[in-house]
Design a protein around this motif. Structure first.
Motif, PDB file in Angstrom:
ATOM      1  N   GLU A  18       0.871  -1.175   0.000  1.00 54.77           N
ATOM      2  CA  GLU A  18       0.000   0.000   0.000  1.00 54.77           C
ATOM      3  C   GLU A  18       0.910   1.227   0.000  1.00 54.77           C
ATOM      4  O   GLU A  18       1.737   1.393   0.900  1.00 54.77           O
ATOM      5  CB  GLU A  18      -0.894   0.030   1.227  1.00 54.77           C
ATOM      6  CG  GLU A  18      -1.896  -1.107   1.328  1.00 54.77           C
ATOM      7  CD  GLU A  18      -2.711  -1.017   2.609  1.00 54.77           C
ATOM      8  OE1 GLU A  18      -3.457  -0.032   2.764  1.00 54.77           O
ATOM      9  OE2 GLU A  18      -2.561  -1.915   3.451  1.00 54.77           O
ATOM     10  N   LYS A  20       0.851   5.441  -0.172  1.00 50.47           N
ATOM     11  CA  LYS A  20       0.111   6.692  -0.195  1.00 50.47           C
ATOM     12  C   LYS A  20       0.554   7.513  -1.408  1.00 50.47           C
ATOM     13  O   LYS A  20       1.559   7.199  -2.042  1.00 50.47           O
ATOM     14  CB  LYS A  20       0.362   7.484   1.094  1.00 50.47           C
ATOM     15  CG  LYS A  20      -0.196   6.809   2.339  1.00 50.47           C
ATOM     16  CD  LYS A  20       0.041   7.656   3.581  1.00 50.47           C
ATOM     17  CE  LYS A  20      -0.528   6.984   4.819  1.00 50.47           C
ATOM     18  NZ  LYS A  20      -0.303   7.789   6.038  1.00 50.47           N
ATOM     19  N   ARG A  21      -0.204   8.562  -1.683  1.00 44.52           N
ATOM     20  CA  ARG A  21       0.135   9.396  -2.837  1.00 44.52           C
ATOM     21  C   ARG A  21       1.572   9.907  -2.729  1.00 44.52           C
ATOM     22  O   ARG A  21       1.971  10.448  -1.698  1.00 44.52           O
ATOM     23  CB  ARG A  21      -0.834  10.576  -2.938  1.00 44.52           C
ATOM     24  CG  ARG A  21      -0.712  11.317  -4.258  1.00 44.52           C
ATOM     25  CD  ARG A  21      -1.690  12.465  -4.311  1.00 44.52           C
ATOM     26  NE  ARG A  21      -1.605  13.119  -5.609  1.00 44.52           N
ATOM     27  CZ  ARG A  21      -1.983  14.362  -5.844  1.00 44.52           C
ATOM     28  NH1 ARG A  21      -2.505  15.077  -4.864  1.00 44.52           N
ATOM     29  NH2 ARG A  21      -1.885  14.888  -7.044  1.00 44.52           N
ATOM     30  N   GLY A  23       4.077   8.108  -2.431  1.00 45.64           N
ATOM     31  CA  GLY A  23       4.929   7.106  -1.810  1.00 45.64           C
ATOM     32  C   GLY A  23       5.783   6.448  -2.890  1.00 45.64           C
ATOM     33  O   GLY A  23       5.417   6.431  -4.079  1.00 45.64           O
ATOM     34  N   GLU A  78      -1.477   8.240  -7.354  1.00 44.91           N
ATOM     35  CA  GLU A  78      -2.652   8.233  -6.484  1.00 44.91           C
ATOM     36  C   GLU A  78      -2.421   7.112  -5.479  1.00 44.91           C
ATOM     37  O   GLU A  78      -1.610   6.221  -5.716  1.00 44.91           O
ATOM     38  CB  GLU A  78      -3.935   7.963  -7.278  1.00 44.91           C
ATOM     39  CG  GLU A  78      -4.287   9.010  -8.303  1.00 44.91           C
ATOM     40  CD  GLU A  78      -5.531   8.633  -9.094  1.00 44.91           C
ATOM     41  OE1 GLU A  78      -6.145   7.588  -8.764  1.00 44.91           O
ATOM     42  OE2 GLU A  78      -5.877   9.368 -10.032  1.00 44.91           O
ATOM     43  N   GLN A  79      -3.112   7.150  -4.348  1.00 47.88           N
ATOM     44  CA  GLN A  79      -2.962   6.057  -3.390  1.00 47.88           C
ATOM     45  C   GLN A  79      -3.185   4.733  -4.109  1.00 47.88           C
ATOM     46  O   GLN A  79      -4.160   4.580  -4.856  1.00 47.88           O
ATOM     47  CB  GLN A  79      -3.946   6.211  -2.240  1.00 47.88           C
ATOM     48  CG  GLN A  79      -3.772   5.151  -1.167  1.00 47.88           C
ATOM     49  CD  GLN A  79      -4.420   5.524   0.148  1.00 47.88           C
ATOM     50  OE1 GLN A  79      -4.395   6.687   0.552  1.00 47.88           O
ATOM     51  NE2 GLN A  79      -5.002   4.550   0.824  1.00 47.88           N
ATOM     52  N   GLU A  81      -2.607   0.222  -4.360  1.00 52.02           N
ATOM     53  CA  GLU A  81      -2.345  -1.096  -3.801  1.00 52.02           C
ATOM     54  C   GLU A  81      -1.901  -2.004  -4.940  1.00 52.02           C
ATOM     55  O   GLU A  81      -2.485  -1.984  -6.020  1.00 52.02           O
ATOM     56  CB  GLU A  81      -3.596  -1.676  -3.128  1.00 52.02           C
ATOM     57  CG  GLU A  81      -4.053  -0.900  -1.915  1.00 52.02           C
ATOM     58  CD  GLU A  81      -5.230  -1.565  -1.215  1.00 52.02           C
ATOM     59  OE1 GLU A  81      -5.512  -2.743  -1.539  1.00 52.02           O
ATOM     60  OE2 GLU A  81      -5.857  -0.910  -0.372  1.00 52.02           O
ATOM     61  N   SER A 117       6.182  14.447  10.923  1.00 52.53           N
ATOM     62  CA  SER A 117       5.858  14.440   9.497  1.00 52.53           C
ATOM     63  C   SER A 117       6.845  15.242   8.649  1.00 52.53           C
ATOM     64  O   SER A 117       6.777  15.210   7.424  1.00 52.53           O
ATOM     65  CB  SER A 117       4.447  14.999   9.279  1.00 52.53           C
ATOM     66  OG  SER A 117       4.388  16.358   9.700  1.00 52.53           O
ATOM     67  N   LYS A 124       8.292  13.724   0.122  1.00 55.96           N
ATOM     68  CA  LYS A 124       7.167  13.702  -0.809  1.00 55.96           C
ATOM     69  C   LYS A 124       7.251  14.862  -1.799  1.00 55.96           C
ATOM     70  O   LYS A 124       7.106  14.667  -3.012  1.00 55.96           O
ATOM     71  CB  LYS A 124       5.862  13.748  -0.030  1.00 55.96           C
ATOM     72  CG  LYS A 124       4.627  13.724  -0.886  1.00 55.96           C
ATOM     73  CD  LYS A 124       3.383  13.425  -0.058  1.00 55.96           C
ATOM     74  CE  LYS A 124       3.164  14.373   1.074  1.00 55.96           C
ATOM     75  NZ  LYS A 124       1.945  14.086   1.835  1.00 55.96           N
ATOM     76  N   THR A 284      -1.384  17.088  -0.909  1.00 53.79           N
ATOM     77  CA  THR A 284      -0.746  15.772  -1.020  1.00 53.79           C
ATOM     78  C   THR A 284      -0.680  15.088   0.333  1.00 53.79           C
ATOM     79  O   THR A 284      -0.835  15.732   1.369  1.00 53.79           O
ATOM     80  CB  THR A 284       0.673  15.897  -1.595  1.00 53.79           C
ATOM     81  OG1 THR A 284       1.429  16.780  -0.772  1.00 53.79           O
ATOM     82  CG2 THR A 284       0.617  16.436  -3.008  1.00 53.79           C
TER      83      THR A 284
END
Length: 284
Positions: A18, A20-21, A23, A78-79, A81, A117, A124, A284
């Motif tokens: 998984e 994230k955007r 990632g 985009e996020q 999987e 963060s 990012k 983001t």
């Protein structure tokens, strides 16, 4: 990034990812020449760069690579999987390093008085610019790793200097500048083999286009491009963050300052790419 082992047999592993955007997952050619690697995208959008070639994949896409001969970099636009298939047993060590990466990033941010963060935000935003500049897979992986750990050398700077509320004396600033060298050495250490690829970014992220930076006073394109990207992102983040010695600038003020310093402190290529993506940073 979250990873889960779905199944394994006779050295073959299926690992659910998984991302994230923005990632990122990257890997270099394995030592064994006959390793099979593949990806099945179940949701989201992936940007896959293999060497210098890039393609965009949507749900249902399948990519297989055998043998892997060049670096591969996967970025979630985009996020997303996906299932990663490999014919070699890597999950245990892979999971340990993913967890270690997150732990180290949080420790570095807290050492410098940031929220947890901060390092991930720098990574990012840097990857967004790297994609805009169409960096090679190797340079994108170097950028992501180096951005996440750009300040790792600060763990060797005394707290009384690192967290001093006022401006540093010249002597204190000389000590602070050493964090770039400490960072390079820490990332090149045999203790951290997966960090080696980002060490030049940690070393050069305070170099400036006109030669006024440190530790070497490099100029122009002498500066490693991923490091020049982190220089812009780190400056932008510093301008817009609360600091003990200055009020945060508004987003527009920070953008305008970076625009003004294009070709002076900052690489024009990086500033142009930054200006194209900065309006999406907050989303983001």
């Amino acid at each position: 990034m979250t990873i889960t082992l779905l199944g394994s047999y006779d050295g073959v592993e299926l690992i659910r990812h998984e991302l994230k955007r923005y990632g990122l997952m990257g890997f270099n050619p394995p030592a064994a020449p006959d390793v099979f690697e593949g990806i099945i995208l179940t949701s989201g959008v992936l940007r896959i760069t293999y060497g210098d070639h890039t393609e965009i994949l949507g749900p249902g896409s399948v990519v297989s690579m055998v043998p892997v001969q060049e670096a591969v970099c996967i970025v979630a636009l985009e996020q997303a999987e996906f299932v990663y298939l490999t014919s070699t047993s890597i999950f245990k060590s892979y999971k340990e390093w993913v967890e270690k990466f997150h732990q180290m990033a949080n420790e570095i941010a807290m050492k410098d008085g940031y929220t947890a963060s901060h390092c991930e935000r720098i990574r990012k935003y840097s990857v967004m610019i790297g994609c805009q500049l169409n960096l090679s897979a190797h340079d994108l992986i170097s950028l992501s790793c180096g951005a996440l750990f750009h300040d790792i050398g600060k763990i060797q700077i005394p707290d009384e200097i690192l967290r001093k509320p006022g401006r540093l004396t010249p002597e204190e600033f000389d000590i602070m500048k050493m964090h770039t060298i400490y960072g390079r050495d820490l990332m090149n250490s045999p203790v951290h083999p997966f960090l080696h690829i980002g060490s030049t970014v940690a070393e050069q992220h305070h170099e400036r286009y006109d030669g006024s930076g440190y530790p070497y006073g490099l100029k122009g394109e002498e500066i490693y491009l991923p490091a020049a990207i982190v220089a812009v992102v780190d400056s932008y983040d510093a301008m817009t963050s609360n600091r003990p010695y200055q009020r945060p600038k508004s987003k527009r003020e920070a953008i305008e300052e970076i625009r003004t310093l294009r070709g002076k402190l900052y690489d024009p290529r990086v500033v142009d790419a930054f200006l194209k993506v900065v309006d999406t940073f907050e989303d983001t």
